[in-house]
Write a protein that holds these residues in place. Structure first.
Motif, short mmCIF file in Angstrom:
data_model
loop_
_atom_site.label_atom_id
_atom_site.label_comp_id
_atom_site.label_asym_id
_atom_site.label_seq_id
_atom_site.Cartn_x
_atom_site.Cartn_y
_atom_site.Cartn_z
N GLY A 57 45.62 38.30 28.49
CA GLY A 57 45.88 37.89 27.25
C GLY A 57 46.86 38.53 26.92
O GLY A 57 46.16 39.77 26.42
N MET A 58 48.48 38.42 27.24
CA MET A 58 49.31 39.59 27.10
C MET A 58 50.77 39.44 25.99
O MET A 58 50.78 38.97 25.81
CB MET A 58 50.56 39.32 28.65
CG MET A 58 51.48 40.61 28.91
SD MET A 58 50.80 41.90 29.18
CE MET A 58 51.76 43.65 28.37
N PHE A 59 50.37 40.11 24.73
CA PHE A 59 51.35 40.43 23.49
C PHE A 59 53.13 39.96 24.78
O PHE A 59 53.46 40.53 26.22
CB PHE A 59 51.87 41.84 23.20
CG PHE A 59 52.18 43.13 23.73
CD1 PHE A 59 53.45 42.74 24.38
CD2 PHE A 59 51.10 43.82 24.04
CE1 PHE A 59 54.03 44.43 24.97
CE2 PHE A 59 51.45 45.08 25.30
CZ PHE A 59 52.93 44.77 25.40
N ASP A 89 51.91 42.43 38.25
CA ASP A 89 51.83 42.87 40.15
C ASP A 89 51.36 43.98 39.88
O ASP A 89 50.29 44.30 41.23
CB ASP A 89 53.43 43.45 40.81
CG ASP A 89 54.86 42.45 40.86
OD1 ASP A 89 54.07 41.10 41.08
OD2 ASP A 89 55.39 42.27 41.09
N TYR A 90 51.57 44.95 38.77
CA TYR A 90 50.30 46.10 39.20
C TYR A 90 49.44 45.89 38.84
O TYR A 90 48.12 46.41 40.00
CB TYR A 90 50.64 47.00 37.98
CG TYR A 90 49.87 47.90 37.01
CD1 TYR A 90 49.83 49.17 37.59
CD2 TYR A 90 48.32 47.76 36.79
CE1 TYR A 90 48.67 49.71 37.95
CE2 TYR A 90 47.30 49.22 36.68
CZ TYR A 90 47.71 49.75 36.78
OH TYR A 90 46.40 50.82 36.84
N LEU A 91 48.49 44.54 38.36
CA LEU A 91 47.06 44.29 38.80
C LEU A 91 46.06 43.81 39.24
O LEU A 91 45.48 44.60 40.16
CB LEU A 91 46.26 43.72 37.18
CG LEU A 91 46.56 44.12 35.57
CD1 LEU A 91 46.61 42.91 34.68
CD2 LEU A 91 45.24 45.81 35.01
N LYS A 92 47.23 42.86 40.17
CA LYS A 92 46.85 42.28 41.76
C LYS A 92 46.52 43.29 42.74
O LYS A 92 46.39 43.56 43.27
CB LYS A 92 48.04 41.72 41.67
CG LYS A 92 47.54 40.14 42.15
CD LYS A 92 48.52 39.14 42.59
CE LYS A 92 48.24 38.72 44.16
NZ LYS A 92 47.27 37.47 44.04
N VAL A 99 44.64 37.20 39.82
CA VAL A 99 45.03 37.89 37.93
C VAL A 99 45.53 37.13 37.54
O VAL A 99 46.48 36.00 37.97
CB VAL A 99 45.95 38.84 38.29
CG1 VAL A 99 46.79 39.18 36.58
CG2 VAL A 99 45.03 39.82 38.79
N PHE A 100 44.49 36.19 36.36
CA PHE A 100 45.64 34.48 35.34
C PHE A 100 46.06 34.87 34.46
O PHE A 100 45.74 36.11 33.87
CB PHE A 100 44.53 33.93 35.56
CG PHE A 100 44.06 33.24 36.58
CD1 PHE A 100 44.75 32.49 37.90
CD2 PHE A 100 42.78 33.84 37.65
CE1 PHE A 100 44.27 31.83 39.09
CE2 PHE A 100 42.29 33.68 38.67
CZ PHE A 100 43.12 32.49 39.55
N VAL A 281 40.03 32.55 33.60
CA VAL A 281 39.58 32.92 35.11
C VAL A 281 38.90 31.45 35.83
O VAL A 281 38.98 30.82 36.27
CB VAL A 281 38.42 33.94 35.23
CG1 VAL A 281 37.74 34.40 36.63
CG2 VAL A 281 39.69 35.51 34.97
N VAL A 282 37.92 31.27 35.05
CA VAL A 282 37.09 30.05 34.15
C VAL A 282 38.25 29.13 34.96
O VAL A 282 37.12 27.84 35.55
CB VAL A 282 35.79 29.86 33.48
CG1 VAL A 282 35.79 28.55 33.64
CG2 VAL A 282 35.40 31.05 33.37
N LEU A 283 39.42 28.28 34.20
CA LEU A 283 40.06 27.41 34.29
C LEU A 283 40.32 27.20 35.45
O LEU A 283 40.76 26.27 36.66
CB LEU A 283 41.13 27.48 33.62
CG LEU A 283 42.03 26.66 33.16
CD1 LEU A 283 41.58 25.15 32.16
CD2 LEU A 283 42.90 27.35 32.29
N ASN A 284 40.60 28.58 36.82
CA ASN A 284 40.98 28.24 37.96
C ASN A 284 40.38 28.16 39.01
O ASN A 284 39.27 28.27 38.97
CB ASN A 284 42.15 29.29 37.58
CG ASN A 284 43.50 28.98 37.04
OD1 ASN A 284 44.70 28.52 37.06
ND2 ASN A 284 43.97 29.57 36.01
#
Ligand SMILES: Nc1ncnc2c1ncn2[C@@H]1O[C@H](COP(=O)(O)OP(=O)(O)O)[C@@H](O)[C@H]1O
Ligand SMILES: Nc1ncnc2c1ncn2[C@@H]1O[C@H](COP(=O)(O)OP(=O)(O)O)[C@@H](O)[C@H]1O
Ligand SMILES: [Zn+2]
Ligand SMILES: [Zn+2]
Lengths: 284, 284
Positions: A57-59, A89-92, A99-100, A281-284
């Motif tokens: 969840g991102m600002f 991209d970074y986290l993946k 990553v969601f 994550v759970v949702l996807n």
């Protein structure tokens, strides 16, 4: 294998690992400074766990257009060091897991929807009233997404005839955020909201504006649950005031017998954002 | 076998038969008087055709809760003869075909979405500015439905500092409908909107209110297409004025480069309602 979750806010970032059922196993809070420093802090936390996927969840503002070729890129935020940085991209790449990503407010709405105040609801609006005002909306189990992501904090509402404050929003002056955010309260009264608890007039006016915001959302989105959170709502005397004014402003146009169950406080005690990131994550 | 369609408005009811592709084969317009008389008129039209299903766009308020046991019942309308009449039960029994029901404005939105100005869009808001103001919203191909159906015509907005009119809405005085409907214009200026075409001040003020309405909907729903219709929008000078004011009011907060394609006139020439009623069948 755990779920990894990140709630990146304007001043601090929360990282957590947890389970499918929303249970948080471990978490840490680090300052949101530059991407380099913050991501190093995040790294030393996540390196200790095996995770199978990550929710964020991102600002904002952030690019959430899947087909844009720039999904996950931070847009023109006042936090210059983050501008144009691609979180997705970074986290993946760094963690090699799916990553969601969504906005912080959509994540918070999703957290309350899955494990909090809106568990039984078909749809849920989460509005946070803090430094700014933002809103997230969950419909049929998914974060709502239109042409752009919602910016409902900036809607236009009716100014109170006794309010001579011009409004604090740099874009719109007297929009909702410009009249009712913690920043607006501080500018209007030259004192922080938390110092004004005893001043009834402050909460009369505040509840008038928040009630209008909820009324407009009821008339447009018609959410089954409306959750009001954020720093300013720590003034819990606001809840009955806001409910009363919603009923007055709707004036019988929409049924409000269930207003006490309809417009409520968050249940997740400041964990709605990080749990919402897990829910992504759970949702996807 | 044709599709049957009914658009029941406050003063008149349109009936049509047509094809899957939206083509209208025959239609008739009858007055909306009592259910008995109007339904007799409807009957003599439909008796001449074989229809396989019927779509209905209905003036409100009407019960659209599928599980309520009273789906299709007209609620507390000022049209007393229709109050408590169950349109759905009546039509289903009388014609022995599946009946698909929605509000008149959702039907209009659906008509424009399927065969009109929003054909390529993922979502579409249709707002009608006539005697009252109403809005319908189509998302992912379906009419949007929340806890209740939308009543966005009654949202609260900012009153213009030079406007001393108290507002015409019997429920909310200066809500959107109370400030910007045809009825509001007539009460404010003591003259019908169509007689005021030459008075630039009227359209300045009107476009200020309609722009706020669209801005709030952009910030909350973020529709891909916004269609403005209804009697008052026959004043086509409103479109560029409304667009200009939307850009001003958003003030860069949301991209508006494509405002000309974003906020547009209906394409279906007063047939959006009846074609939308047909689309209700095609959709199901
Ligand atoms: N107990 C409180 N009572 C009233 N206002 C508060 C309280 N705590 C924080 N605030 C206000 O909330 C704002 C901070 O909001 P918060 O939701 O905590 O963080 P942010 O919006 O920055 O993520 C500030 O304007 C502050 O004055
Ligand atoms: N050419 C026009 N210019 C401006 N206003 C118009 C025009 N035609 C109709 N109106 C206004 O629109 C309203 C009627 O709206 P309309 O959409 O035709 O029907 P309704 O809303 O009753 O279904 C009236 O208030 C009328 O004054
Ligand atoms: Zn603003
Ligand atoms: Zn009203």
């Amino acid at each position: 294998m755990y779920i990894g979750a990140i709630e990146a806010g304007g001043t601090k970032t929360v990282c957590a690992v947890g389970k499918e059922n929303g249970e948080v196993i471990d978490s840490v809070t680090v300052p949101t400074s530059s991407p380099k420093e913050t991501l190093a802090d995040i790294g030393s936390f996540f390196n200790r766990y095996e995770i199978r996927a990550m929710g964020v969840g991102m600002f904002g503002p952030i690019n959430l257009e899947k087909d844009s070729g720039n999904y996950g890129r931070v847009l023109n935020t006042p936090k210059l060091a983050w501008r144009d940085f691609n979180v997705y991209d970074y986290l993946k790449k760094k963690y090699g897991v799916p990553v969601f990503l969504d906005t912080d407010v959509n994540a918070a709405a999703l957290g309350e929807f899955h494990w909090g105040a809106a568990k039984e609801a078909e749809s849920c609006l989460y509005m946070t009233v803090g430094t700014g005002i933002g809103g997230g909306f969950v419909k049929e189990g998914k974060p709502y997404k239109g042409k752009y992501h919602a910016e409902m904090g900036h809607m236009y509402i009716t100014k109170h005839p006794d309010d001579s404050f011009r409004g604090s929003c740099p874009y719109h002056a007297a929009c909702l955020e410009g009249l009712a955010s913690g920043t607006a309260i501080k500018e209007r009264y030259q004192e922080s909201a938390q110092m004004l608890s005893e001043n009834e007039k402050v909460w009369e006016l505040e509840s008038y504006y928040l009630a209008q915001a909820v009324v407009n959302q009821i008339l447009i989105l018609s959410p089954e649950k409306v959750i009001l959170g954020g720093g300013v709502l720590k003034q819990s005397q606001l809840y009955p005031l806001v409910r009363m004014k919603i009923v007055e402003l709707l004036n019988g146009y929409v049924h409000t017998d269930d207003i006490e169950q309809w417009v409520v406080a968050p249940l997740l005690n400041d964990q709605q954002g990080i749990k919402g990131a897990m829910a992504l994550v759970v949702l996807n």
